[in-house]
Scaffold this motif. Structure first.
Motif, PDB file in Angstrom:
ATOM      1  N   LYS A   1      -8.846  48.775 -60.305  1.00  0.00           N
ATOM      2  CA  LYS A   1      -9.142  47.509 -59.594  1.00  0.00           C
ATOM      3  C   LYS A   1     -10.233  46.834 -60.416  1.00  0.00           C
ATOM      4  O   LYS A   1     -11.333  47.323 -61.227  1.00  0.00           O
TER       5      LYS A   1
ATOM      6  N   GLU B   1     -13.107  45.020 -59.840  1.00  0.00           N
ATOM      7  CA  GLU B   1     -14.220  45.176 -59.344  1.00  0.00           C
ATOM      8  C   GLU B   1     -14.877  46.845 -59.700  1.00  0.00           C
ATOM      9  O   GLU B   1     -15.978  46.691 -59.685  1.00  0.00           O
TER      10      GLU B   1
ATOM     11  N   ASN C   1     -15.841  46.581 -63.637  1.00  0.00           N
ATOM     12  CA  ASN C   1     -16.903  45.640 -63.600  1.00  0.00           C
ATOM     13  C   ASN C   1     -17.542  45.150 -62.442  1.00  0.00           C
ATOM     14  O   ASN C   1     -17.219  44.265 -61.537  1.00  0.00           O
ATOM     15  N   PRO C   2     -18.298  45.868 -61.711  1.00  0.00           N
ATOM     16  CA  PRO C   2     -19.246  45.725 -60.306  1.00  0.00           C
ATOM     17  C   PRO C   2     -19.544  44.307 -60.311  1.00  0.00           C
ATOM     18  O   PRO C   2     -19.550  43.876 -59.207  1.00  0.00           O
TER      19      PRO C   2
ATOM     20  N   LEU D   1     -18.410  41.626 -61.030  1.00  0.00           N
ATOM     21  CA  LEU D   1     -17.410  40.608 -60.377  1.00  0.00           C
ATOM     22  C   LEU D   1     -17.288  40.779 -58.845  1.00  0.00           C
ATOM     23  O   LEU D   1     -16.717  39.806 -58.295  1.00  0.00           O
ATOM     24  N   GLY D   2     -17.611  41.856 -58.311  1.00  0.00           N
ATOM     25  CA  GLY D   2     -17.842  41.711 -56.808  1.00  0.00           C
ATOM     26  C   GLY D   2     -19.090  41.044 -56.237  1.00  0.00           C
ATOM     27  O   GLY D   2     -18.934  40.830 -54.977  1.00  0.00           O
TER      28      GLY D   2
ATOM     29  N   ARG E   1     -18.730  34.934 -58.609  1.00  0.00           N
ATOM     30  CA  ARG E   1     -17.612  34.026 -58.179  1.00  0.00           C
ATOM     31  C   ARG E   1     -18.254  32.589 -58.310  1.00  0.00           C
ATOM     32  O   ARG E   1     -17.375  31.665 -58.815  1.00  0.00           O
TER      33      ARG E   1
ATOM     34  N   HIS F   1     -20.517  43.600 -69.081  1.00  0.00           N
ATOM     35  CA  HIS F   1     -20.129  43.205 -67.627  1.00  0.00           C
ATOM     36  C   HIS F   1     -20.303  41.566 -67.558  1.00  0.00           C
ATOM     37  O   HIS F   1     -19.427  41.010 -66.928  1.00  0.00           O
TER      38      HIS F   1
ATOM     39  N   ALA G   1     -17.695  38.626 -66.869  1.00  0.00           N
ATOM     40  CA  ALA G   1     -17.669  37.729 -65.453  1.00  0.00           C
ATOM     41  C   ALA G   1     -17.771  36.256 -65.852  1.00  0.00           C
ATOM     42  O   ALA G   1     -16.961  35.582 -64.968  1.00  0.00           O
TER      43      ALA G   1
END
Length: 114
Positions: A22, A24, A27-28, A30-31, A36, A88, A92
Motif C-alpha cells: 500500500k 500509504e 510513504n505515510p 500520502l495519507g 492530497r 517522502h 508526495a
C-alpha cells in the motif's frame, strides 16, 4: 491439515501484495489531507519543489554518512531521518521527477552580505 502460511491469504510482508504494497504504508505522508491538496496543484508548480527536496535528501544522506564515519551516531540518525522525510515529501509533491538538479541562481552567504 491447515495452511501454515495464511490459508491462501496474501502475505503480510513486502512484495507486490500485503501491507507494505500500500502506498500509504510506504510513504505515510500520502495519507495526510495536506498531501492530497498538494497533489491537486498543477505539476509545473510542484516539480521544482520536488526536485529540490530530492536534492536535499541526497545531501542529507551524505551528511549522515559523514557523521557515521566520524562516529557521531546521533547526528547520523538525525540526517538519515531528514533524508527520509524529504524523500517522502518529494514523492508526495512530484512522484515522477527523476531528481535532476534544478539550476537556480543561488547566492552564497558572503555574496548576500556584500
Amino acid at each position: 491439515m491447515t495452511d501454515l502460511f495464511g490459508g491462501g491469504q496474501p502475505p503480510l510482508g513486502g512484495g507486490d501484495s500485503g501491507r507494505s504494497a500500500k502506498v500509504e504504508v510506504r510513504n505515510p505522508v500520502l495519507g495526510l489531507p495536506a498531501a492530497r491538496a498538494i497533489q491537486a496543484l498543477p505539476m509545473e508548480q510542484r516539480r521544482p519543489l520536488g526536485i529540490l527536496l530530492r536534492e536535499l535528501s541526497s545531501q542529507c544522506d551524505a551528511q549522515a554518512e559523514a557523521s557515521w564515519l566520524a562516529r557521531k551516531g546521533i547526528m547520523a540518525a538525525y540526517w538519515r531521518a531528514v533524508a527520509t522525510y524529504s524523500k517522502h515529501l518529494a514523492r508526495a509533491i512530484d512522484p515522477r521527477s527523476t531528481g535532476s538538479v534544478l539550476r537556480l541562481d543561488v547566492k552564497s552567504d558572503a555574496e548576500v552580505r556584500s
